[in-house]
Design an enzyme around this catalytic site. Structure first.
Site, PDB file in Angstrom:
ATOM      1  N   ASP A   1      -8.204  -5.000  13.304  1.00 12.06           N
ATOM      2  CA  ASP A   1      -8.045  -3.564  13.051  1.00 12.06           C
ATOM      3  C   ASP A   1      -7.298  -3.381  11.733  1.00 12.06           C
ATOM      4  O   ASP A   1      -6.200  -2.833  11.660  1.00 12.06           O
ATOM      5  CB  ASP A   1      -7.255  -2.928  14.214  1.00 12.06           C
ATOM      6  CG  ASP A   1      -7.088  -1.434  14.038  1.00 12.06           C
ATOM      7  OD1 ASP A   1      -6.120  -0.883  14.627  1.00 12.06           O
ATOM      8  OD2 ASP A   1      -7.878  -0.820  13.281  1.00 12.06           O
TER       9      ASP A   1
ATOM     10  N   GLU B   1      -0.044   0.720  13.391  1.00 15.13           N
ATOM     11  CA  GLU B   1       0.583   1.909  13.990  1.00 15.13           C
ATOM     12  C   GLU B   1       0.758   1.753  15.496  1.00 15.13           C
ATOM     13  O   GLU B   1       1.465   2.503  16.128  1.00 15.13           O
ATOM     14  CB  GLU B   1      -0.200   3.170  13.643  1.00 15.13           C
ATOM     15  CG  GLU B   1      -1.574   3.315  14.271  1.00 15.13           C
ATOM     16  CD  GLU B   1      -2.699   2.714  13.444  1.00 15.13           C
ATOM     17  OE1 GLU B   1      -2.619   1.503  13.163  1.00 15.13           O
ATOM     18  OE2 GLU B   1      -3.622   3.444  13.084  1.00 15.13           O
TER      19      GLU B   1
ATOM     20  N   ASP C   1      -0.022 -12.080   6.405  1.00 12.34           N
ATOM     21  CA  ASP C   1      -1.447 -11.863   6.097  1.00 12.34           C
ATOM     22  C   ASP C   1      -2.304 -12.434   7.221  1.00 12.34           C
ATOM     23  O   ASP C   1      -2.162 -13.615   7.577  1.00 12.34           O
ATOM     24  CB  ASP C   1      -1.777 -12.541   4.760  1.00 12.34           C
ATOM     25  CG  ASP C   1      -3.266 -12.509   4.452  1.00 12.34           C
ATOM     26  OD1 ASP C   1      -3.831 -11.409   4.391  1.00 12.34           O
ATOM     27  OD2 ASP C   1      -3.860 -13.591   4.358  1.00 12.34           O
ATOM     28  N   GLY C   2      -3.178 -11.615   7.767  1.00 10.38           N
ATOM     29  CA  GLY C   2      -3.994 -12.043   8.902  1.00 10.38           C
ATOM     30  C   GLY C   2      -4.896 -13.219   8.584  1.00 10.38           C
ATOM     31  O   GLY C   2      -5.116 -14.116   9.404  1.00 10.38           O
TER      32      GLY C   2
ATOM     33  N   GLN D   1       0.854  -1.202   0.000  1.00  7.25           N
ATOM     34  CA  GLN D   1       0.000   0.000   0.000  1.00  7.25           C
ATOM     35  C   GLN D   1       0.888   1.250   0.000  1.00  7.25           C
ATOM     36  O   GLN D   1       2.081   1.166   0.296  1.00  7.25           O
ATOM     37  CB  GLN D   1      -0.885   0.020   1.252  1.00  7.25           C
ATOM     38  CG  GLN D   1      -0.130  -0.161   2.566  1.00  7.25           C
ATOM     39  CD  GLN D   1      -0.931  -0.876   3.638  1.00  7.25           C
ATOM     40  OE1 GLN D   1      -2.155  -0.778   3.715  1.00  7.25           O
ATOM     41  NE2 GLN D   1      -0.233  -1.628   4.501  1.00  7.25           N
TER      42      GLN D   1
ATOM     43  N   HIS E   1      -9.340   4.009  19.062  1.00  3.01           N
ATOM     44  CA  HIS E   1      -8.680   2.842  19.670  1.00  3.01           C
ATOM     45  C   HIS E   1      -9.332   2.436  20.991  1.00  3.01           C
ATOM     46  O   HIS E   1      -9.448   1.230  21.288  1.00  3.01           O
ATOM     47  CB  HIS E   1      -7.185   3.134  19.856  1.00  3.01           C
ATOM     48  CG  HIS E   1      -6.443   3.203  18.550  1.00  3.01           C
ATOM     49  ND1 HIS E   1      -5.885   4.364  18.049  1.00  3.01           N
ATOM     50  CD2 HIS E   1      -6.235   2.261  17.601  1.00  3.01           C
ATOM     51  CE1 HIS E   1      -5.337   4.121  16.873  1.00  3.01           C
ATOM     52  NE2 HIS E   1      -5.540   2.860  16.567  1.00  3.01           N
TER      53      HIS E   1
ATOM     54  N   ASP F   1       0.480  -8.108  11.339  1.00  3.59           N
ATOM     55  CA  ASP F   1       0.252  -7.078  10.324  1.00  3.59           C
ATOM     56  C   ASP F   1       1.001  -7.446   9.052  1.00  3.59           C
ATOM     57  O   ASP F   1       2.111  -7.960   9.109  1.00  3.59           O
ATOM     58  CB  ASP F   1       0.711  -5.690  10.831  1.00  3.59           C
ATOM     59  CG  ASP F   1       0.058  -4.586  10.009  1.00  3.59           C
ATOM     60  OD1 ASP F   1      -0.802  -3.873  10.538  1.00  3.59           O
ATOM     61  OD2 ASP F   1       0.372  -4.478   8.795  1.00  3.59           O
TER      62      ASP F   1
END
Ligand code: SAM
Length: 302
Positions: free
Chosen positions: A159, A89, A141-142, A34, A65, A109
């Site tokens: 998330d 993040e 990859d989740g 991305q 959050h 992530d």
């Protein structure tokens, strides 16, 4: 991503947008997954933007959050093993680790560059959470992680970025994905996911709710106003155990005190009740939405 004349324009739909005045660009790059931009905005302070979508801003990230993490964590009797999917993040990780019952948090992530650039340019978000001894960071990859996972968790927090066609999170809002989550949850486990705007993408939010409900049987949605997202933002949970929605404000406040979680900026008992109060119009859309599958996933309008 063109900032134009010091403006960053985030589209909510093809014909409506939120314009953010930008003072400076702190970092701008493109990972394999991305585009990553970190800017200093006029209204919201530093801001993380992925593929042109605002993720977190210094000014209001706590609203998102705290709303994402605490209802499920507070509802669980003793959340010791937690899985976070996405959350690059570090704000979600920071909030999960406030719960002293947590013994281990695995965070998966897909993009290490989001983690690294956030640690470097947005350290106020994670506040050292990545260095906590209870954290295992997995880059991957989740969806694949869940499919191959042999561990069990008390709470799973999803998330990831919005369901955008061709985006990296495209298959993390489908029936098959939530079936995998249900498999790796302990018997009283709870999953919660960010579920897009309940205004600009109400149909997408409602589809995520129906999809989670089709797998868990017991599911719910709630919302919180996130100024930088220019909308009431939706969250959806599915539960094999306690239902966050039935907690009274007093019960939430008692648990926060008992668990030593005192310095939140937003979430508390009265807010918990407000989060779960959805307007009738939205509840109707939630009732009639379809279930998303890998072959027919749900997407945000843009
Ligand atoms: N608060 C944001 C929101 O509501 O859209 C999400 C925050 S976080 C920055 C989103 C994270 O999801 C990013 O770090 C991105 O790399 C990660 N992500 C996207 N697709 C993923 C996938 N398939 N597996 C794991 N992480 C993923």
């Amino acid at each position: 991503m063109s900032l134009g004349w010091k403006w960053f324009i985030e589209y909510q739909t093809p014909n409506s947008a939120h314009m953010h005045g930008i003072k400076s660009v702190i970092y701008s790059g493109k990972s394999k997954m991305q585009s990553i931009d970190i800017v200093e905005s006029c209204e919201y302070g530093k801001m993380l933007i992925l593929d042109g979508k605002v993720q977190s801003t210094m000014r209001d990230e706590y609203l998102y959050h705290e709303a994402l993490v605490h209802p499920a964590m507070i509802a669980h009797p003793r959340p010791e093993e937690v899985l976070i999917i996405g959350g690059g993040e570090g704000g979600t990780l920071r909030e999960v680790l406030r719960h002293t019952a947590v013994r281990e948090t695995v965070m998966v992530d897909i993009d290490i560059e989001v983690v690294e650039s956030s640690k470097r340019y947005l350290p106020e978000l994670s506040r050292g959470a990545f260095d906590d001894g209870r954290v295992e960071l997995v880059v991957g990859d989740g969806r694949r992680f869940v499919e191959g996972c042999r561990s069990r968790f008390d709470v799973v927090v999803v998330d990831v970025t919005d369901p955008l066609e061709g985006g990296p999170a495209q298959l993390l809002y489908t029936k098959e994905f939530y079936e995998g989550i249900k498999r790796i949850l302990n018997e009283d486990g709870i999953v919660v996911t960010q579920a897009t705007s309940v205004y600009y993408s109400a149909y997408c939010f409602a589809t995520i709710y129906r999809t989670v409900e089709s797998v868990f049987g017991r599911a719910g949605g709630y919302q919180a106003w996130i100024p930088a997202y220019d909308s009431m933002w939706g969250f959806v949970y599915g539960t094999k155990g306690p239902d966050p929605r039935v907690l009274s404000g007093d019960e939430v406040d008692e648990r926060l005190v008992k668990r030593g979680i005192g310095d939140l900026k937003f979430y508390e008992g009265a807010i918990h009740r407000a989060l779960f109060t959805l307007p009738r119009e939205l509840r109707t859309v939630m009732k009639n939405a379809p279930v998303a599958t890998d072959s027919s996933p749900t997407f945000m309008p843009i």
